[in-house]
Design a protein around this motif. Sequence first.
Motif, short mmCIF file in Angstrom:
data_model
loop_
_atom_site.label_atom_id
_atom_site.label_comp_id
_atom_site.label_asym_id
_atom_site.label_seq_id
_atom_site.Cartn_x
_atom_site.Cartn_y
_atom_site.Cartn_z
N TYR A 33 -11.34 -35.67 -2.99
CA TYR A 33 -12.32 -35.76 -4.06
C TYR A 33 -13.76 -36.33 -3.73
O TYR A 33 -13.85 -37.50 -4.08
N TYR A 34 -14.36 -35.38 -3.00
CA TYR A 34 -15.71 -36.07 -2.31
C TYR A 34 -16.87 -35.26 -3.46
O TYR A 34 -16.76 -34.23 -3.75
N TYR A 35 -18.18 -36.15 -3.15
CA TYR A 35 -19.15 -35.53 -3.50
C TYR A 35 -20.30 -35.46 -2.39
O TYR A 35 -20.46 -36.57 -1.59
N ALA A 52 -26.37 -33.98 -6.80
CA ALA A 52 -24.73 -33.77 -5.95
C ALA A 52 -24.25 -32.82 -6.40
O ALA A 52 -24.25 -32.19 -7.49
N VAL A 53 -23.60 -32.12 -5.45
CA VAL A 53 -22.38 -31.16 -5.75
C VAL A 53 -21.13 -31.57 -5.45
O VAL A 53 -20.83 -32.33 -4.30
N ALA A 54 -20.35 -31.50 -6.37
CA ALA A 54 -18.98 -31.98 -6.32
C ALA A 54 -17.98 -31.19 -5.53
O ALA A 54 -18.25 -29.88 -5.26
N TYR A 55 -16.91 -31.64 -5.22
CA TYR A 55 -15.82 -31.03 -4.51
C TYR A 55 -15.49 -29.49 -5.29
O TYR A 55 -14.91 -28.66 -4.68
N ASP A 56 -15.52 -29.58 -6.54
CA ASP A 56 -15.07 -28.89 -7.48
C ASP A 56 -16.10 -27.83 -7.85
O ASP A 56 -16.07 -27.08 -8.73
N LEU A 103 -18.10 -40.40 -7.88
CA LEU A 103 -19.21 -39.75 -8.52
C LEU A 103 -20.36 -40.77 -8.27
O LEU A 103 -20.47 -41.92 -8.71
N PRO A 104 -21.45 -40.30 -7.47
CA PRO A 104 -22.94 -41.29 -7.40
C PRO A 104 -23.52 -41.32 -8.53
O PRO A 104 -23.30 -40.34 -9.59
N ASN A 105 -24.53 -41.92 -8.78
CA ASN A 105 -25.47 -42.17 -9.85
C ASN A 105 -26.86 -42.48 -9.40
O ASN A 105 -27.04 -42.43 -7.95
N SER A 106 -27.87 -42.42 -10.24
CA SER A 106 -29.20 -42.55 -9.80
C SER A 106 -29.46 -43.78 -9.13
O SER A 106 -30.69 -43.85 -8.40
#
Length: 126
Positions: A33-35, A52-56, A103-106
């Motif tokens: 489950y990577y970002y 970012a773009v996530a795995y899904d 999930l990253p953030n700003s």
Amino acid sequence: QVQLQESGPGLVKPSQTLSLTCTVSGGSITANYYYWSWIRQPPGKGLEWMGAVAYDGSIYYGPSLKSRTSISRDTSRNQFTLQLSSVTPQDTAVYYCARSPHLPNSIVDRYGYDSWGQGTQVTVSS
């Protein structure tokens, strides 16, 4: 061992679109489950998370650059891309791609990312 490599022009003219590609090897950008993020660092300033773009396939953008930023991915090539439109000299920076397991953030936590590209210098100048 996952590796990330940024590529694209090192010089962009003002008002044009900056376009970079991150090529990933040793791991799939669709793996749970990577970002996969774009981060930049202007001279003398801190790290700024751009999005970012996530795995899904979900896409997330940082608040300050959201209106000019477009992130996409090509799963066949195991790549994801950054486009930053209407650039100015203030967009001059080292641009990184990086992977995080959450999930990253700003607010960029350098150690929240487990893999980084080496970074690529992009200069905006006429």
